[in-house]
Design a protein around this motif. Structure first.
Motif, PDB file in Angstrom:
ATOM      1  N   MET A   1      81.801   6.273 -14.375  1.00 24.71           N
ATOM      2  CA  MET A   1      82.706   5.507 -15.218  1.00 24.71           C
ATOM      3  C   MET A   1      81.915   4.517 -16.055  1.00 24.71           C
ATOM      4  O   MET A   1      80.998   3.884 -15.542  1.00 24.71           O
ATOM      5  CB  MET A   1      83.726   4.764 -14.359  1.00 24.71           C
ATOM      6  N   SER A   2      82.275   4.343 -17.295  1.00 26.93           N
ATOM      7  CA  SER A   2      81.515   3.483 -18.194  1.00 26.93           C
ATOM      8  C   SER A   2      82.169   2.121 -18.317  1.00 26.93           C
ATOM      9  O   SER A   2      83.389   2.002 -18.407  1.00 26.93           O
ATOM     10  CB  SER A   2      81.431   4.120 -19.588  1.00 26.93           C
ATOM     11  N   LEU A   4      83.370  -1.181 -20.216  1.00 28.23           N
ATOM     12  CA  LEU A   4      83.908  -1.328 -21.566  1.00 28.23           C
ATOM     13  C   LEU A   4      82.924  -2.034 -22.471  1.00 28.23           C
ATOM     14  O   LEU A   4      82.852  -1.754 -23.667  1.00 28.23           O
ATOM     15  CB  LEU A   4      85.230  -2.098 -21.500  1.00 28.23           C
ATOM     16  N   THR A  29      93.252   4.091 -10.022  1.00 27.47           N
ATOM     17  CA  THR A  29      93.596   4.380 -11.415  1.00 27.47           C
ATOM     18  C   THR A  29      93.485   3.136 -12.280  1.00 27.47           C
ATOM     19  O   THR A  29      93.092   3.213 -13.454  1.00 27.47           O
ATOM     20  CB  THR A  29      95.023   4.955 -11.502  1.00 27.47           C
ATOM     21  N   GLU A  32      89.995   2.636 -13.952  1.00 26.84           N
ATOM     22  CA  GLU A  32      89.404   3.639 -14.827  1.00 26.84           C
ATOM     23  C   GLU A  32      88.903   2.992 -16.112  1.00 26.84           C
ATOM     24  O   GLU A  32      89.632   2.262 -16.778  1.00 26.84           O
ATOM     25  CB  GLU A  32      90.424   4.735 -15.148  1.00 26.84           C
ATOM     26  N   GLY A  33      87.650   3.262 -16.459  1.00 22.94           N
ATOM     27  CA  GLY A  33      87.062   2.701 -17.665  1.00 22.94           C
ATOM     28  C   GLY A  33      86.641   1.255 -17.562  1.00 22.94           C
ATOM     29  O   GLY A  33      86.133   0.682 -18.529  1.00 22.94           O
ATOM     30  N   GLU A  34      86.803   0.658 -16.366  1.00 21.40           N
ATOM     31  CA  GLU A  34      86.510  -0.769 -16.204  1.00 21.40           C
ATOM     32  C   GLU A  34      85.208  -1.018 -15.445  1.00 21.40           C
ATOM     33  O   GLU A  34      84.669  -2.115 -15.501  1.00 21.40           O
ATOM     34  CB  GLU A  34      87.658  -1.461 -15.465  1.00 21.40           C
ATOM     35  N   ASP A  36      81.272   0.604 -13.812  1.00 19.76           N
ATOM     36  CA  ASP A  36      80.210   1.595 -13.938  1.00 19.76           C
ATOM     37  C   ASP A  36      80.122   2.492 -12.711  1.00 19.76           C
ATOM     38  O   ASP A  36      79.683   3.635 -12.808  1.00 19.76           O
ATOM     39  CB  ASP A  36      78.868   0.885 -14.136  1.00 19.76           C
ATOM     40  N   THR A 107      85.921  -7.765 -17.045  1.00 18.46           N
ATOM     41  CA  THR A 107      85.088  -8.253 -18.152  1.00 18.46           C
ATOM     42  C   THR A 107      84.980  -9.767 -18.115  1.00 18.46           C
ATOM     43  O   THR A 107      83.888 -10.329 -18.248  1.00 18.46           O
ATOM     44  CB  THR A 107      85.669  -7.805 -19.503  1.00 18.46           C
TER      45      THR A 107
END
Length: 240
Positions: A1-2, A4, A29, A32-34, A36, A107
C-alpha cells in the motif's frame, strides 16, 4: 500500500484482533491507501479473520496458543513483523480491530512526529459509532473524548516512533489490561513526550448492550491497573 504523501517518512500499521468479523473488514478497509505496510495480528480467531485480512492485502501473523493471548503480545508481534522488513517504516500506527480509522488522520499524525523529534507518540480522538445504542456505549463515548495537548497516557490506538518503541522494549506482554498505560508511563520516563492531537482518529464499536458486558470490562480494567501498578513499583530503580 502506498502512502498518500511520499515526502513523509514511511508509515506502518499494526491491527490486532480476535473474531472481529465485519468490524475487522471495516478497520482494514479504512486504511487502504493510507499506509505503506499493513500487518494484522490474530489471537486465535475462528471466524475467518485471517483469510479476510489476507484478501484485503494485509500481511498476517497468527499468534501461537502456547503463550496466553494479550493485546500487548499481539502489538509486539506486529511491530516485530514490520521491523523485520529492510524498508521498515519510521512510524507505526497501532489500531484495535474493532475500530475504523478517520481518513487523513495518519498524515496529520506523521507530520506531527516528523516535526518534533521529542515526541515518541501521538494520538487523537476516538469516538463511538453508536453512542445512542446503549448507556454503556455512551459511557465509552464519554470516556474516549479527552483534552488535547501533552498527555501522560492514552489508549491502544496510537502512532509511535519506531525508535522510541525499541528504546523501551515495546509493550509488556504479561500485562493483560491497561497495557497501553504501562507502555506510555515507561515511554515518558525514558524521555519521550506524548501528544494528543485535537482531531478525530478512530471510530470504535463497543457494541455493549448489557450490564454484564460493562461489568466484565470494568473488572478487567481494574485488574489491569493494579497489575500495572505492581509492574511499575517493583521495577528496579532507573527502569521506570
Amino acid at each position: 500500500m502506498s502512502a498518500l504523501l511520499p515526502s513523509l517518512p514511511r508509515i506502518g500499521a499494526v491491527v490486532i484482533g480476535r473474531n472481529e468479523g465485519q468490524r475487522l473488514v471495516n478497520c482494514l478497509t479504512s486504511m487502504e491507501g493510507e499506509v505503506d505496510l499493513l500487518i494484522y495480528v490474530d489471537s486465535g480467531s475462528t471466524d475467518g479473520s485471517l483469510s479476510a485480512a489476507e484478501r484485503l492485502g494485509a500481511e498476517t501473523v497468527l499468534l501461537s496458543r502456547d503463550v496466553p493471548f494479550t493485546a500487548a503480545r499481539a502489538r509486539n508481534a506486529g511491530f516485530e513483523k514490520i521491523m523485520a522488513r529492510p524498508d521498515a517504516p519510521e512510524f507505526v500506527q497501532f489500531v484495535d480491530g474493532d475500530c475504523t480509522l478517520e481518513a487523513g488522520y495518519l498524515t496529520h499524525a506523521a507530520e506531527a512526529l516528523a516535526a518534533d523529534a521529542s515526541l515518541g507518540l501521538v494520538t487523537g480522538w476516538r469516538a463511538e459509532i453508536q453512542p445512542e445504542a446503549s448507556i454503556y456505549n455512551e459511557m465509552c463515548h464519554f470516556e474516549w473524548h479527552r483534552p488535547a495537548g501533552e498527555i501522560l497516557a492514552c489508549g491502544g490506538d496510537m502512532m509511535v516512533r519506531a525508535s522510541a518503541f525499541e528504546d523501551i522494549g515495546g509493550f509488556n506482554p504479561e500485562v493483560i489490561a491497561a497495557e497501553d498505560d504501562e507502555f506510555c508511563t515507561r515511554l515518558r520516563k525514558a524521555g519521550h513526550r506524548l501528544m494528543r492531537l485535537p482531531i478525530p482518529m478512530t471510530h470504535h464499536d463497543a457494541n455493549m448492550t448489557a450490564f454484564s458486558q460493562w461489568w466484565s470490562r470494568a473488572t478487567r480494567t481494574g485488574h489491569g491497573f493494579e497489575q500495572v501498578n505492581d509492574c511499575l513499583t517493583s521495577a528496579p530503580a532507573g527502569q521506570i
